[in-house]
Design an enzyme around this catalytic site. Structure first.
Site, PDB file in Angstrom:
ATOM      1  N   ARG A  16       0.827  -1.213   0.000  1.00 16.84           N
ATOM      2  CA  ARG A  16       0.000   0.000   0.000  1.00 16.84           C
ATOM      3  C   ARG A  16       0.860   1.261   0.000  1.00 16.84           C
ATOM      4  NH1 ARG A  16      -5.311  -1.212   3.836  1.00 16.84           N
ATOM      5  NH2 ARG A  16      -6.587  -2.059   2.139  1.00 16.84           N
ATOM      6  N   LYS A 177     -18.679 -17.240   1.978  1.00 20.81           N
ATOM      7  CA  LYS A 177     -20.113 -17.124   2.257  1.00 20.81           C
ATOM      8  C   LYS A 177     -20.897 -16.365   1.189  1.00 20.81           C
ATOM      9  CE  LYS A 177     -19.480 -17.239   7.283  1.00 20.81           C
ATOM     10  NZ  LYS A 177     -19.731 -16.517   8.544  1.00 20.81           N
ATOM     11  N   GLY A 334      -9.045  -8.381  -0.081  1.00 24.33           N
ATOM     12  CA  GLY A 334      -7.874  -8.873   0.638  1.00 24.33           C
ATOM     13  C   GLY A 334      -7.445 -10.287   0.291  1.00 24.33           C
ATOM     14  N   GLY A 357     -12.908  -3.243   1.785  1.00 24.73           N
ATOM     15  CA  GLY A 357     -14.313  -2.877   1.929  1.00 24.73           C
ATOM     16  C   GLY A 357     -14.812  -1.925   0.862  1.00 24.73           C
TER      17      GLY A 357
END
Length: 379
Positions: A16, A177, A334, A357
């Site tokens: 990053r 999920k 991620g 996110g």
């Protein structure tokens, strides 16, 4: 976004930081006094020495090849004085914004105090743009506000695959999920031609078809949701690609005995831990028919050998097609970045987002407060 992993006072992955160097160097070269602000971790209620940005500032100086001043405050006289002493072209990193509750609350007083250390606001943290915080949304109301080069790069890449892509478009959505990715799946149905589903979430879709998945990870409560997504996909002309075979095992650990089985022959005492070779071949053939690929999530439990083979092989095929100019590939999240790094193909994709996110919320079609603030500032 300086939110990088740190262990024993050392940055362990500077990805990053490397991505923001271009913007910092450009401003510094033009004799701007550059004041870098960022959150770091999730300190509870106040300053926490283990979440100081001091080691991150040191790593940034190493990467830039020039001194970086670390200021142990982000607001107040100490911060303002340190900024005032910066020479033209100098760079300072202020202490973790989340040491103050006003950051996450987007408190006007905290925002105003922060604004006193700058004349112009540049947001180069797309990965934090889904936060409506003082540093991501509030400052854009008080100072002339602009998007930094990394922010522009991220948004341009996402628009290229979702707003004006080369067709056909495939989206690969994996991970554990279905429940966490329902909004993404539903949003993508109207934008892509092929929807490739992998990981644990594919098991729920298989369950919705009446397939016996043994002891595999699944969400029985979302079987009906999976059926609804399949029905809507068919109505929209979007082909859904599910696993045809699988790598199964009785235990989930490195070196465990495993086997390849057709998806309709999963033993009742076994777990699906990766897609099989037939599935990889079929998915690779789908990619060859497409011009654009959006990738979010692994196809299997890639962290434990050999259950990353499916993800790695398909990633390498996507990378090969990209290098040959046949496919535009954009990936993010991620686990996705970790899987592509493990496959050794990150540099070969068209664009790999470092955002988590924010990347996912963009895929859901949601407005990001940090981006909306910049658009409003330029209106």
């Amino acid at each position: 976004d300086l939110n990088v992993p740190v262990a024993d006072g050392k940055v362990t992955d500077a990805t990053r930081l490397e991505r923001i160097l271009a913007g910092l160097k450009d401003l510094s070269a033009r004799n701007a006094r550059v004041v870098v602000i960022s959150h770091f971790g999730r300190p509870k209620g106040g300053p926490d020495p283990s979440m100081s940005l001091a080691p991150v500032a040191a790593k940034l100086a190493e990467l830039l090849g020039k001194p970086v001043t670390f200021v142990d405050a982000c607001i107040g006289a100490g911060a303002e004085d340190a900024v005032a002493r910066l020479a033209p072209g100098g760079i300072a990193v202020l202490e973790n914004l989340r040491f103050h509750k006003g950051e996450e609350k987007n408190d006007p007083e905290f925002t105003a105090a922060l604004a006193r250390s700058g004349d112009i606001y540049v947001n180069d943290a797309f990965s934090a743009a889904h936060r409506e915080h003082a540093s991501t949304e509030g400052l854009a109301r008080l100072l002339p506000a602009y998007a930094g080069p990394l922010m522009v790069e991220e948004i341009s890449a996402l628009r290229a695959v979702l707003d004006s892509p080369q067709r056909p478009v495939a989206a690969l959505v994996g991970g554990a999920k279905v429940s966490s990715k329902i909004p993404i799946l539903k949003h993508l149905l109207g934008k892509v031609d092929k929807l490739i589903i992998g990981g644990g979430m594919a098991n729920t879709f298989l369950l919705s078809h009446g397939v016996d998945i043994g002891k595999s990870l699944a969400e029985p409560d979302f079987v009906e949701t999976a059926r609804e997504i399949m029905t809507e996909a068919k109505a929209r002309g979007c082909a859904v690609v599910l696993p045809e075979d699988a790598i199964i095992a009785r235990e989930f650990k490195t070196g465990v005995a495993h086997a390849i089985v057709p998806i309709l022959a999963v033993p009742s005492d076994a777990m699906i831990l990766d897609v099989g070779p037939k599935t990889v071949t079929h998915m690779a053939d789908v990619l060859k028919e497409c011009r654009t690929l959006l990738w979010n999530g692994p196809l299997g439990a890639f962290e434990v050998a050999p259950f990353g083979d499916g993800t790695f092989k398909l990633a390498r095929e996507a990378a090969r097609l990209t290098k040959e100019g046949k496919l535009v590939t954009v990936a993010g999240g991620g686990d996705t970045v970790a899987a592509l790094n493990a496959a050794g193909v990150t540099q070969d994709f068209t664009y790999v987002s470092t955002a988590g996110g924010a990347f996912l919320e963009w895929l859901e079609g949601r407005e990001l407060p940090g981006v909306a603030a910049l658009v409003r500032a330029q209106a």
